[in-house]
Design a protein around this motif. Sequence first.
Motif, PDB file in Angstrom:
ATOM      1  N   ASN A  85       0.825  -1.205   0.000  1.00  0.00           N
ATOM      2  CA  ASN A  85       0.000   0.000   0.000  1.00  0.00           C
ATOM      3  C   ASN A  85       0.859   1.255   0.000  1.00  0.00           C
ATOM      4  O   ASN A  85       0.345   2.365  -0.009  1.00  0.00           O
ATOM      5  CB  ASN A  85      -0.916   0.014   1.221  1.00  0.00           C
ATOM      6  N   ASP A  86       2.184   1.116   0.036  1.00  0.00           N
ATOM      7  CA  ASP A  86       3.107   2.239   0.087  1.00  0.00           C
ATOM      8  C   ASP A  86       3.604   2.622  -1.299  1.00  0.00           C
ATOM      9  O   ASP A  86       4.591   3.342  -1.428  1.00  0.00           O
ATOM     10  CB  ASP A  86       4.310   1.855   0.958  1.00  0.00           C
ATOM     11  N   THR A  87       2.909   2.170  -2.327  1.00  0.00           N
ATOM     12  CA  THR A  87       3.390   2.410  -3.688  1.00  0.00           C
ATOM     13  C   THR A  87       3.443   3.897  -4.008  1.00  0.00           C
ATOM     14  O   THR A  87       4.407   4.376  -4.608  1.00  0.00           O
ATOM     15  CB  THR A  87       2.475   1.694  -4.692  1.00  0.00           C
ATOM     16  N   GLU A  88       2.425   4.646  -3.596  1.00  0.00           N
ATOM     17  CA  GLU A  88       2.398   6.078  -3.897  1.00  0.00           C
ATOM     18  C   GLU A  88       3.568   6.806  -3.238  1.00  0.00           C
ATOM     19  O   GLU A  88       4.190   7.686  -3.847  1.00  0.00           O
ATOM     20  CB  GLU A  88       1.073   6.687  -3.440  1.00  0.00           C
ATOM     21  N   ARG A  89       3.877   6.436  -1.992  1.00  0.00           N
ATOM     22  CA  ARG A  89       4.993   7.086  -1.308  1.00  0.00           C
ATOM     23  C   ARG A  89       6.311   6.766  -2.001  1.00  0.00           C
ATOM     24  O   ARG A  89       7.170   7.625  -2.167  1.00  0.00           O
ATOM     25  CB  ARG A  89       5.056   6.628   0.151  1.00  0.00           C
ATOM     26  N   LEU A  90       6.471   5.519  -2.434  1.00  0.00           N
ATOM     27  CA  LEU A  90       7.695   5.132  -3.133  1.00  0.00           C
ATOM     28  C   LEU A  90       7.823   5.865  -4.466  1.00  0.00           C
ATOM     29  O   LEU A  90       8.924   6.281  -4.859  1.00  0.00           O
ATOM     30  CB  LEU A  90       7.725   3.621  -3.350  1.00  0.00           C
ATOM     31  N   GLN A  91       6.705   6.038  -5.154  1.00  0.00           N
ATOM     32  CA  GLN A  91       6.744   6.795  -6.398  1.00  0.00           C
ATOM     33  C   GLN A  91       7.103   8.249  -6.138  1.00  0.00           C
ATOM     34  O   GLN A  91       7.844   8.876  -6.910  1.00  0.00           O
ATOM     35  CB  GLN A  91       5.391   6.697  -7.110  1.00  0.00           C
ATOM     36  N   HIS A  92       6.565   8.794  -5.035  1.00  0.00           N
ATOM     37  CA  HIS A  92       6.886  10.179  -4.664  1.00  0.00           C
ATOM     38  C   HIS A  92       8.372  10.340  -4.358  1.00  0.00           C
ATOM     39  O   HIS A  92       9.022  11.298  -4.801  1.00  0.00           O
ATOM     40  CB  HIS A  92       6.043  10.583  -3.454  1.00  0.00           C
ATOM     41  N   ILE A  93       8.940   9.399  -3.628  1.00  0.00           N
ATOM     42  CA  ILE A  93      10.375   9.441  -3.306  1.00  0.00           C
ATOM     43  C   ILE A  93      11.199   9.349  -4.580  1.00  0.00           C
ATOM     44  O   ILE A  93      12.187  10.083  -4.762  1.00  0.00           O
ATOM     45  CB  ILE A  93      10.734   8.298  -2.335  1.00  0.00           C
ATOM     46  N   ASN A  94      10.793   8.470  -5.477  1.00  0.00           N
ATOM     47  CA  ASN A  94      11.534   8.299  -6.724  1.00  0.00           C
ATOM     48  C   ASN A  94      11.503   9.570  -7.564  1.00  0.00           C
ATOM     49  O   ASN A  94      12.513   9.958  -8.166  1.00  0.00           O
ATOM     50  CB  ASN A  94      10.943   7.131  -7.505  1.00  0.00           C
ATOM     51  N   SER A  95      10.343  10.258  -7.591  1.00  0.00           N
ATOM     52  CA  SER A  95      10.251  11.502  -8.363  1.00  0.00           C
ATOM     53  C   SER A  95      11.118  12.600  -7.763  1.00  0.00           C
ATOM     54  O   SER A  95      11.706  13.407  -8.483  1.00  0.00           O
ATOM     55  CB  SER A  95       8.792  11.964  -8.432  1.00  0.00           C
ATOM     56  N   ILE A  96      11.228  12.623  -6.434  1.00  0.00           N
ATOM     57  CA  ILE A  96      12.073  13.635  -5.780  1.00  0.00           C
ATOM     58  C   ILE A  96      13.542  13.396  -6.129  1.00  0.00           C
ATOM     59  O   ILE A  96      14.283  14.328  -6.452  1.00  0.00           O
ATOM     60  CB  ILE A  96      11.860  13.601  -4.254  1.00  0.00           C
ATOM     61  N   ARG A  97      13.973  12.166  -6.057  1.00  0.00           N
ATOM     62  CA  ARG A  97      15.388  11.857  -6.294  1.00  0.00           C
ATOM     63  C   ARG A  97      15.772  11.975  -7.759  1.00  0.00           C
ATOM     64  O   ARG A  97      16.956  12.094  -8.069  1.00  0.00           O
ATOM     65  CB  ARG A  97      15.707  10.461  -5.775  1.00  0.00           C
ATOM     66  N   LYS A  98      14.779  11.976  -8.660  1.00  0.00           N
ATOM     67  CA  LYS A  98      15.066  12.175 -10.073  1.00  0.00           C
ATOM     68  C   LYS A  98      14.878  13.623 -10.499  1.00  0.00           C
ATOM     69  O   LYS A  98      15.123  13.963 -11.657  1.00  0.00           O
ATOM     70  CB  LYS A  98      14.164  11.276 -10.927  1.00  0.00           C
ATOM     71  N   SER A  99      14.434  14.480  -9.582  1.00  0.00           N
ATOM     72  CA  SER A  99      14.212  15.886  -9.902  1.00  0.00           C
ATOM     73  C   SER A  99      15.551  16.611 -10.062  1.00  0.00           C
ATOM     74  O   SER A  99      16.598  16.101  -9.646  1.00  0.00           O
ATOM     75  CB  SER A  99      13.379  16.543  -8.804  1.00  0.00           C
ATOM     76  N   PRO A 100      15.552  17.822 -10.652  1.00  0.00           N
ATOM     77  CA  PRO A 100      16.814  18.563 -10.831  1.00  0.00           C
ATOM     78  C   PRO A 100      17.499  18.861  -9.498  1.00  0.00           C
ATOM     79  O   PRO A 100      16.864  18.865  -8.433  1.00  0.00           O
ATOM     80  CB  PRO A 100      16.364  19.849 -11.535  1.00  0.00           C
ATOM     81  N   VAL A 101      18.787  19.128  -9.590  1.00  0.00           N
ATOM     82  CA  VAL A 101      19.576  19.399  -8.384  1.00  0.00           C
ATOM     83  C   VAL A 101      19.035  20.620  -7.638  1.00  0.00           C
ATOM     84  O   VAL A 101      18.926  20.618  -6.412  1.00  0.00           O
ATOM     85  CB  VAL A 101      21.059  19.599  -8.766  1.00  0.00           C
ATOM     86  N   GLY A 102      18.667  21.650  -8.385  1.00  0.00           N
ATOM     87  CA  GLY A 102      18.142  22.860  -7.746  1.00  0.00           C
ATOM     88  C   GLY A 102      16.877  22.608  -6.952  1.00  0.00           C
ATOM     89  O   GLY A 102      16.689  23.164  -5.865  1.00  0.00           O
TER      90      GLY A 102
END
Length: 283
Positions: A56-73
Amino acid sequence: MALQEKLDRFKKQQEKCQSTLTSIAASNKATSHKFTPVAAAPSVARAPAPAVKFSNDTERLQHINSIRKSPVGAQIKRVINLLLETRLAYTPEQINEACYVDINSNKAVFDSLRNNLKVHYDGKRFSYKSKHDLKDKNQLLYLVRKFLEGVAVIDLKDSYPTVMEDLQALKAAGQIWLLSNFDSQEDIAYPNDPRVPIKVDDDLKLLFRGIELPRDMLDIEKDLQKNGMKPATNTAQRRARSEVQGLSSKSKPKKKKHEITKRTKLTNAHLPELFRNLNDNKS
């Protein structure tokens, strides 16, 4: 005597044999108890095991993945916001837990945070660094009194969470002045020295307010120069520059508008409204 000795020896052998038989019987009894079969318990119908579900934590994992793939700034801004809001010192592991930015795995983010003007790094932990290191209202008042030329409020906003409320409280108490800068429209905090109380008569206030200033900046600059003051602006130079730029922009030649003639190769024959001009010329 020899017979008696033989009898005694025979009795000892019998006693020894008897004790051996007794120990053997005892061991056999214990072994039989150990391996006694136990009646099987009646089988009870068990409820079917619940079906395996995805996390049930899939959304949180997707959110974490999007943050870590976001630009450095974007990741740096997220960390600085965390440090600003909490005003705590975080290790890289704690930052990862709090806002999902993995500093240890991203060298660009780590180096940028370490060299950021708004971040203090002591070798282990990151914390927020404001321009003025203030903790409470007393330190704020002390700082404003040090700068007779005033302190920009924008440089004080991030000193500590309640700094804006303390500025208004100091203003209400008459300890500082908050005045707007004419150029940037930003508030400036000026000290109000309580050792120099000045009382201005109402007649002087009316006289000051009744003075009509020239409307043209050229006249204002001339009056300032007459009184030995250097104007901060140069209106004549600014106007001359704007006029030169205006003339240069007007002198640009206009491009000639191409019209459709008989020699024009028509590629949009299915749009007759485009060729009204050509038809008019023909007529």
